[in-house]
Design an enzyme around this catalytic site. Structure first.
Site, PDB file in Angstrom:
ATOM      1  N   ARG A  69       0.808  -1.222   0.000  1.00 41.41           N
ATOM      2  CA  ARG A  69       0.000   0.000   0.000  1.00 41.41           C
ATOM      3  C   ARG A  69       0.838   1.268   0.000  1.00 41.41           C
ATOM      4  NH1 ARG A  69      -2.563  -4.118   2.369  1.00 41.41           N
ATOM      5  NH2 ARG A  69      -1.717  -3.670   4.422  1.00 41.41           N
ATOM      6  N   GLU A 106       5.424 -10.251  14.448  1.00 46.93           N
ATOM      7  CA  GLU A 106       4.820 -10.923  15.594  1.00 46.93           C
ATOM      8  C   GLU A 106       4.751 -12.441  15.367  1.00 46.93           C
ATOM      9  OE1 GLU A 106       2.039  -8.444  13.849  1.00 46.93           O
ATOM     10  OE2 GLU A 106       4.017  -7.588  14.128  1.00 46.93           O
TER      11      GLU A 106
END
Length: 182
Positions: A69, A106
Site C-alpha cells: 500500500r 509478531e
C-alpha cells in the site's frame, strides 16, 4: 506528529472513508481497509495533498514506498514534490541485484528488498506506508535506506495504531500520520 493535532478539517472526512473489517485476515484483527478511501476521489486527493503540503520544499530526493500500500501513496507524493520513487519490495519480487533488510514480525520473519543503486549516499528519504502497527516494517525500511547512506527525514503513514506502540520503536525518527485508530 499527527495531522489530528492540527485540526485539519480534511482529517475527519478521510477517517470516515477507512473501513474497519473485524476479524480479518484472522480472528481478533481489526483490519484497516483503505480501498474504501480510494473509491472516493476527493478523500484520496485530500490524503495525497496533505502529505504533499507537509513535504514540499523539504529537499526530499527519494520517496521509498513499502509494499504494497505504500505503492499507492508514494508515487503521487514523489511526483508532486519532485522526488524519485523507490519501491521497497517483499522477497524475490525485484529483478536484478538487490540489497535487503530482514526483520521480525509478531508471527515470524520477513524482509524488504531494494534495487542496488536506487538510493545513493546523501539522498534525503521519506518512507511511506499506509499504516504503522508495531513499527517493524518501518524500522527495516529505515535501516535499509540508512545502510546505503541515505538520510531518512521522516516516515509518513495514513493510519497509526497507537495502542501497538510502533512509534516508540522508531528510535526518535519523526513519524507523521493523518489518522489514529484505536
Amino acid at each position: 506528529m499527527s495531522a489530528l493535532k492540527d485540526q485539519d478539517p480534511r482529517v475527519h472526512a478521510i477517517k470516515t472513508k477507512i473501513r474497519v473489517v473485524p476479524n480479518f485476515p484472522k480472528p481478533g484483527i481489526m483490519f484497516q481497509d483503505i480501498t474504501t478511501l480510494l473509491l472516493d476521489p476527493k478523500a484520496f486527493k485530500d490524503t495525497i495533498d496533505m502529505f504533499v503540503e507537509r513535504y514540499k520544499g523539504k529537499n526530499i530526493s527519494v520517496v521509498a514506498g513499502i509494499e504494497a500500500r505504500g505503492f499507492i501513496f508514494g508515487p503521487p507524493i514523489a511526483l508532486a514534490i519532485g522526488a524519485k520513487f523507490v519501491p521497497l519490495r517483499k522477497p524475490r519480487k525485484l529483478p536484478g541485484d538487490v540489497i535487503f533488510e530482514e526483520y521480525t514480525l509478531e508471527y515470524g520473519r520477513d524482509r524488504l528488498e531494494m534495487h542496488v543503486g536506487a538510493v545513493e549516499q546523501g539522498d534525503r528519504a521519506l518512507v511511506v506506508d499506509d499504516l504503522i502497527a508495531t513499527g517493524g516494517t518501518l524500522c527495516a525500511a529505515m535501516s535499509l535506506l540508512e545502510r546505503v547512506g541515505a538520510e531518512v527525514v521522516e516516515c509518513a503513514c495514513l493510519i497509526e495504531l497507537p495502542d501497538l506502540q510502533g512509534r516508540e520503536r522508531l528510535n526518535g525518527k519523526p513519524l507523521y500520520v493523518l489518522v489514529e485508530s484505536h
